[in-house]
Design an enzyme around this catalytic site. Sequence first.
Site, PDB file in Angstrom:
ATOM      1  N   LYS A 139       0.847  -1.141  -0.024  1.00  0.00           N
ATOM      2  CA  LYS A 139       0.034   0.137  -0.071  1.00  0.00           C
ATOM      3  C   LYS A 139       0.939   1.185  -0.081  1.00  0.00           C
ATOM      4  O   LYS A 139       0.460   2.235  -0.582  1.00  0.00           O
ATOM      5  CB  LYS A 139      -1.043  -0.006   1.360  1.00  0.00           C
ATOM      6  CG  LYS A 139      -1.785   1.250   1.264  1.00  0.00           C
ATOM      7  CD  LYS A 139      -2.682   1.368   2.543  1.00  0.00           C
ATOM      8  CE  LYS A 139      -3.577   2.551   2.618  1.00  0.00           C
ATOM      9  NZ  LYS A 139      -4.659   2.385   3.648  1.00  0.00           N
ATOM     10  N   HIS A 269      -9.514 -33.158 -32.624  1.00  0.00           N
ATOM     11  CA  HIS A 269     -10.302 -32.218 -32.033  1.00  0.00           C
ATOM     12  C   HIS A 269     -11.235 -32.640 -31.042  1.00  0.00           C
ATOM     13  O   HIS A 269     -12.383 -32.432 -30.936  1.00  0.00           O
ATOM     14  CB  HIS A 269     -11.085 -31.821 -33.025  1.00  0.00           C
ATOM     15  CG  HIS A 269     -10.304 -31.141 -34.490  1.00  0.00           C
ATOM     16  ND1 HIS A 269      -9.496 -30.443 -34.462  1.00  0.00           N
ATOM     17  CD2 HIS A 269     -10.353 -31.755 -35.765  1.00  0.00           C
ATOM     18  CE1 HIS A 269      -8.882 -30.361 -35.779  1.00  0.00           C
ATOM     19  NE2 HIS A 269      -9.410 -31.002 -36.486  1.00  0.00           N
TER      20      HIS A 269
END
Length: 507
Positions: A139, A269
């Site tokens: 912070k 696939h």
Amino acid sequence: MSLSKIKSALISVYYKDNLEPIVKLLHENGVQIFSTGGTQKFIEDLGVEVTPVEDLTSYPSIFGGRVKTLHPKVFGGILHRRELSDDVEQAKEFEIPSIDLVIVDLYPFEETVASGAGEQDIIEKIDIGGISLIRAAAKNFKDVLIVSSREQYTDVEEVLKANGCATTLADRKKFAAKAFDISSHYDSAIFNYFNAEEEVPSFKQSYREKKTLRYGENPHQRGAFYGDLSAMLEQLNGKELSYNNLVDVDAAVSLMEEFDDTAFAILKHTNACGVATGSSVKEAYQRAFAADTVSAFGGVLITNKPVDKAAAEEMHSLFFEILIAPDFTGEALEVLTQKKNRILLKQTQKLKTTKQFKTLLNGIVEQDRDLKTDQMEDLKSVTKKAPTAEEKESLLFASKVCKHTKSNTIVLVKDGQLLASGVGQTSRVDALKQAIEKAKSFNFTLDGAVMASDAFFPFPDCVEIASGEGISAVIQPGGSIKDQDSIDFCDNNDMAMVFTGVRHFKH
């Protein structure tokens, strides 16, 4: 470029690996070091002067080490804003030193959960002081550099060396971002542990490792993989895995987990075009390849047994993208690595995930993985004729393949070999017709074959078509209001049918 000199540092870490060079660098540059417990002893053993946090706070480490750094003199030293005169005056008034660098490595919560430790051990690995230090320092990145993980030790060492233990605002902001990544991931892991029963309706997943892919599904799409792929798959050869490769590998690994006997599968696939068991990997491959010698080109191959030289030589002439196996003999690798782009993956770990999720519309859908594998005891014979022991084995084989094939699907199997499947059709009848046509195109006879469906038959048309091709037994979940129509047809045409009560849609 404005530099801010580090005059004091707080170091409190769980793992001390690779910390020594940083400590010595700070000491050489006259940085005052504060520390606690095991970290303090580690620093002292290096011959470096260190100030115990207890001397700063006038409080000892209490409650078995649960409270050490949680004190205004520590957090004030981190959080006071150097550019605000009021903050600076208050710091002087309460004898709070400036702390310009914080190095923290959190208690290993995730590792402790993964080890199977008991609840009390897990709870004690929830870091309180460390996570608070990280958030406070991040912070106040305008004044403080935060190092929030041992993974960052090398990076911070380079930064400190480059500028003589001084940092830029850009340095501090970059490390602050890393810190909030660490803290949010840590909190997500704790939340998911406590929310195992999903009593709190909230979705939180965090993957810190990122691998940028060449592109996504298509070249104009960006793609990335989040997760530790190396923990599960060791790449032994070939080009970098693509987005589509990863999707196919996931499908292949999921399918192969269904089998205990020596098995081989070829996928295109995400759908299997060949699956078979055999007495060896070579034989299983030969039988899987025979199911569709056309689609196998460029496919993803997988087996659940080590690949030997005989199997490698058999499949070497085929062009395929990927081969996955639990191991490869040295002779097999000599054969298979002759093609430099061929991807060889050694699977070192089974799938551990029990959940699946994906983005959908303006949110996310999540579900349990389909971990149900149909067993002998699940087969409920609903026709006058019961399937033979051999047919039951084939039915379960067909069910396993069906579960991992796009809906709507029909799977045709005989003697531990996929003959053909109808994949992703809008009509179950179309799926069956596709499977029959494909099986015949590769010269398979369907006499005595079995059929699996991922969902119930709404009409008897599929069993009628199957009967005409010589298919002798059927497995399906059941549950249609017209189940009896299909059962009656089977009874009148000497076919066996079993219900499982479990649907295996895959969309």
